[in-house]
Motif scaffolding. Sequence first.
Motif, PDB file in Angstrom:
ATOM      1  N   GLY A  21       0.959  -1.085   0.020  1.00  0.00           N
ATOM      2  CA  GLY A  21       0.152  -0.030  -0.230  1.00  0.00           C
ATOM      3  C   GLY A  21       1.045   1.121   0.157  1.00  0.00           C
ATOM      4  N   ALA A  22       0.148   2.494  -0.461  1.00  0.00           N
ATOM      5  CA  ALA A  22       1.012   3.772  -0.403  1.00  0.00           C
ATOM      6  C   ALA A  22       1.607   4.058   0.790  1.00  0.00           C
ATOM      7  N   ALA A  23       0.832   3.839   1.721  1.00  0.00           N
ATOM      8  CA  ALA A  23       1.423   4.306   3.224  1.00  0.00           C
ATOM      9  C   ALA A  23       2.571   3.477   3.577  1.00  0.00           C
ATOM     10  N   GLU A  24       2.967   2.122   3.201  1.00  0.00           N
ATOM     11  CA  GLU A  24       4.141   1.656   3.431  1.00  0.00           C
ATOM     12  C   GLU A  24       5.106   2.391   2.546  1.00  0.00           C
ATOM     13  N   LEU A  25       5.016   2.900   1.790  1.00  0.00           N
ATOM     14  CA  LEU A  25       6.002   3.261   0.741  1.00  0.00           C
ATOM     15  C   LEU A  25       6.418   4.897   1.105  1.00  0.00           C
ATOM     16  N   ARG A  26       5.985   5.506   2.208  1.00  0.00           N
ATOM     17  CA  ARG A  26       6.198   6.677   2.625  1.00  0.00           C
ATOM     18  C   ARG A  26       7.706   6.635   3.175  1.00  0.00           C
ATOM     19  N   SER A  27       8.269   7.843   2.925  1.00  0.00           N
ATOM     20  CA  SER A  27       9.603   8.223   3.476  1.00  0.00           C
ATOM     21  C   SER A  27       9.666   8.824   4.742  1.00  0.00           C
ATOM     22  N   GLY A  28       8.502   9.049   5.446  1.00  0.00           N
ATOM     23  CA  GLY A  28       8.386   9.662   6.859  1.00  0.00           C
ATOM     24  C   GLY A  28       8.678  11.122   6.694  1.00  0.00           C
TER      25      GLY A  28
ATOM     26  N   ALA B 172       7.105   8.098  -6.319  1.00  0.00           N
ATOM     27  CA  ALA B 172       8.011   8.390  -7.598  1.00  0.00           C
ATOM     28  C   ALA B 172       9.627   8.197  -7.286  1.00  0.00           C
ATOM     29  N   ASP B 173       9.813   8.500  -6.023  1.00  0.00           N
ATOM     30  CA  ASP B 173      11.271   8.537  -5.551  1.00  0.00           C
ATOM     31  C   ASP B 173      11.713   7.225  -4.845  1.00  0.00           C
ATOM     32  N   HIS B 174      11.005   6.387  -4.771  1.00  0.00           N
ATOM     33  CA  HIS B 174      11.166   5.010  -3.928  1.00  0.00           C
ATOM     34  C   HIS B 174      12.534   4.305  -4.598  1.00  0.00           C
TER      35      HIS B 174
ATOM     36  N   THR C 154      13.444   1.226  -4.423  1.00  0.00           N
ATOM     37  CA  THR C 154      13.475  -0.069  -4.760  1.00  0.00           C
ATOM     38  C   THR C 154      12.309  -0.517  -5.775  1.00  0.00           C
ATOM     39  N   LEU C 155      11.369   0.544  -5.925  1.00  0.00           N
ATOM     40  CA  LEU C 155      10.416  -0.080  -6.815  1.00  0.00           C
ATOM     41  C   LEU C 155      10.972   0.150  -8.511  1.00  0.00           C
ATOM     42  N   ASP C 156      10.440  -0.598  -9.148  1.00  0.00           N
ATOM     43  CA  ASP C 156      10.862  -0.122 -10.756  1.00  0.00           C
ATOM     44  C   ASP C 156       9.750   0.749 -11.272  1.00  0.00           C
ATOM     45  N   ALA C 157      10.090   1.228 -12.520  1.00  0.00           N
ATOM     46  CA  ALA C 157       9.088   2.158 -13.081  1.00  0.00           C
ATOM     47  C   ALA C 157       7.745   1.729 -13.182  1.00  0.00           C
ATOM     48  N   SER C 158       7.440   0.501 -13.471  1.00  0.00           N
ATOM     49  CA  SER C 158       5.839   0.078 -13.906  1.00  0.00           C
ATOM     50  C   SER C 158       5.245   0.054 -12.427  1.00  0.00           C
ATOM     51  N   GLU C 159       5.942  -0.333 -11.312  1.00  0.00           N
ATOM     52  CA  GLU C 159       5.337  -0.353 -10.116  1.00  0.00           C
ATOM     53  C   GLU C 159       4.974   0.945  -9.553  1.00  0.00           C
ATOM     54  N   LYS C 160       5.854   1.937  -9.749  1.00  0.00           N
ATOM     55  CA  LYS C 160       5.828   3.337  -9.525  1.00  0.00           C
ATOM     56  C   LYS C 160       4.444   3.765 -10.067  1.00  0.00           C
ATOM     57  N   LEU C 161       4.466   3.668 -11.356  1.00  0.00           N
ATOM     58  CA  LEU C 161       3.376   4.132 -12.416  1.00  0.00           C
ATOM     59  C   LEU C 161       2.017   3.454 -11.855  1.00  0.00           C
ATOM     60  N   ALA C 162       2.095   2.464 -11.517  1.00  0.00           N
ATOM     61  CA  ALA C 162       0.725   1.488 -11.099  1.00  0.00           C
ATOM     62  C   ALA C 162       0.456   2.247  -9.687  1.00  0.00           C
ATOM     63  N   HIS C 163       1.156   2.358  -8.795  1.00  0.00           N
ATOM     64  CA  HIS C 163       0.721   3.070  -7.552  1.00  0.00           C
ATOM     65  C   HIS C 163       0.268   4.362  -7.919  1.00  0.00           C
ATOM     66  N   LEU C 164       0.953   5.312  -8.770  1.00  0.00           N
ATOM     67  CA  LEU C 164       0.400   6.511  -8.896  1.00  0.00           C
ATOM     68  C   LEU C 164      -0.856   6.431  -9.536  1.00  0.00           C
TER      69      LEU C 164
ATOM     70  N   ASP D  46      -2.519  17.255 -11.714  1.00  0.00           N
ATOM     71  CA  ASP D  46      -1.289  17.796 -12.345  1.00  0.00           C
ATOM     72  C   ASP D  46      -0.062  17.567 -11.586  1.00  0.00           C
ATOM     73  N   LEU D  47      -0.150  17.142 -10.230  1.00  0.00           N
ATOM     74  CA  LEU D  47       0.865  17.032  -9.564  1.00  0.00           C
ATOM     75  C   LEU D  47       1.140  15.496  -9.917  1.00  0.00           C
ATOM     76  N   LEU D  48       0.261  14.620 -10.154  1.00  0.00           N
ATOM     77  CA  LEU D  48       0.493  13.204 -10.532  1.00  0.00           C
ATOM     78  C   LEU D  48       1.200  13.106 -11.854  1.00  0.00           C
ATOM     79  N   THR D  49       0.873  14.071 -12.725  1.00  0.00           N
ATOM     80  CA  THR D  49       1.686  14.068 -14.085  1.00  0.00           C
ATOM     81  C   THR D  49       2.866  14.281 -13.887  1.00  0.00           C
ATOM     82  N   ALA D  50       3.297  15.184 -12.876  1.00  0.00           N
ATOM     83  CA  ALA D  50       4.873  15.641 -12.786  1.00  0.00           C
ATOM     84  C   ALA D  50       5.373  14.281 -11.966  1.00  0.00           C
ATOM     85  N   PHE D  51       4.674  13.691 -11.253  1.00  0.00           N
ATOM     86  CA  PHE D  51       5.438  12.515 -10.943  1.00  0.00           C
ATOM     87  C   PHE D  51       5.756  11.350 -11.660  1.00  0.00           C
ATOM     88  N   ARG D  52       4.843  11.232 -12.666  1.00  0.00           N
ATOM     89  CA  ARG D  52       4.840  10.468 -13.681  1.00  0.00           C
ATOM     90  C   ARG D  52       6.169  10.700 -14.563  1.00  0.00           C
ATOM     91  N   MET D  53       6.166  12.029 -14.765  1.00  0.00           N
ATOM     92  CA  MET D  53       7.370  12.291 -15.447  1.00  0.00           C
ATOM     93  C   MET D  53       8.848  12.133 -14.688  1.00  0.00           C
TER      94      MET D  53
END
Length: 292
Positions: free
Chosen positions: A3-10, A47-49, A51-61, A97-104
């Motif tokens: 889940g997204a909460a588990e991927l937070r940096s703190g 987006a900055d995680h 250990t996640l690969d690009a496809s995983e990041k995009l799926a979460h976003l 719009d912010l999500l668009t930036a994180f996909r970029m």
Amino acid sequence: MNGAAELRSGKSHRDENFPVASLLISAKHRGPILAFYEFVRTADDIADHPTLDASEKLAHLDALEAGLLGHIEGEAVARRLRASLEDRQLSTRHAQDLLTAFRMDVTKLRYRNWDELIEYCSYSAMPVGRFVLDVHGEPRSIWPANDALCAALQINNHIQDCHADYTDLDRVYVPLDAMVTAGARVEELGAPRSSPALLQCLHALAHRTDALLQESRGFAAMIGDFRLSLEVAVIATLARRVLRLIKTRDPLSENVHLTRIGVMGGTLGGVATGSLARLARGGFASHRSKDA
């Protein structure tokens, strides 16, 4: 998939380089701003995680966006923001719009020129200020000044973090044509200190960013809400102080972040400047009772 909460940096809103829903903001507006921040912070961490690969990041976003739009139950941060936006009858556009930036951030690792960098800022930075203005019911006629300030804040951050962005994420926000003009190479961003050519490039980028701050002058005084105008005056003051450091230091080998004392001084200076500007235009008395 975690889940997204588990991927937070703190990292929280208190860790940012600029105030986020500080006590200068009226309590009635802090809730929606913090809900927006938590959603955006979560997406940024995805987006900055490391250990996640690009496809995983995009799926979460994508899942965050689906939750924001109510297409799925979604993560808690998406549900909270959706409820807050519905309560205020505000659009999801700025968050999208912010999500668009994180996909970029996941898919676009280089920026050819200044125009491409500003286009990125139109998704990564400008919507933040626009959202805060919308929460306060401010007119869209002042968006250009907001956009200039937000872009300057973003580019300040890019210069401050140019070494870490390259070494940790292989991202380069410094325009490639500016590096070529200065005779610098991308690989130099990974060095412990800047070469003369790279330093010339980064300082030139800082001076160009200064022009954005000049465009945003007077922004705080345009804002109807007195307390928000003070917050913006503080942010602008801190941005100018950071830029002075960047113009005279090497971001790779020297500290280009404000100290705690520097932040306190900039905050007090911004409040004083904003108050005086408001008094000069006779706005304090008209807004004092409304914004208390």
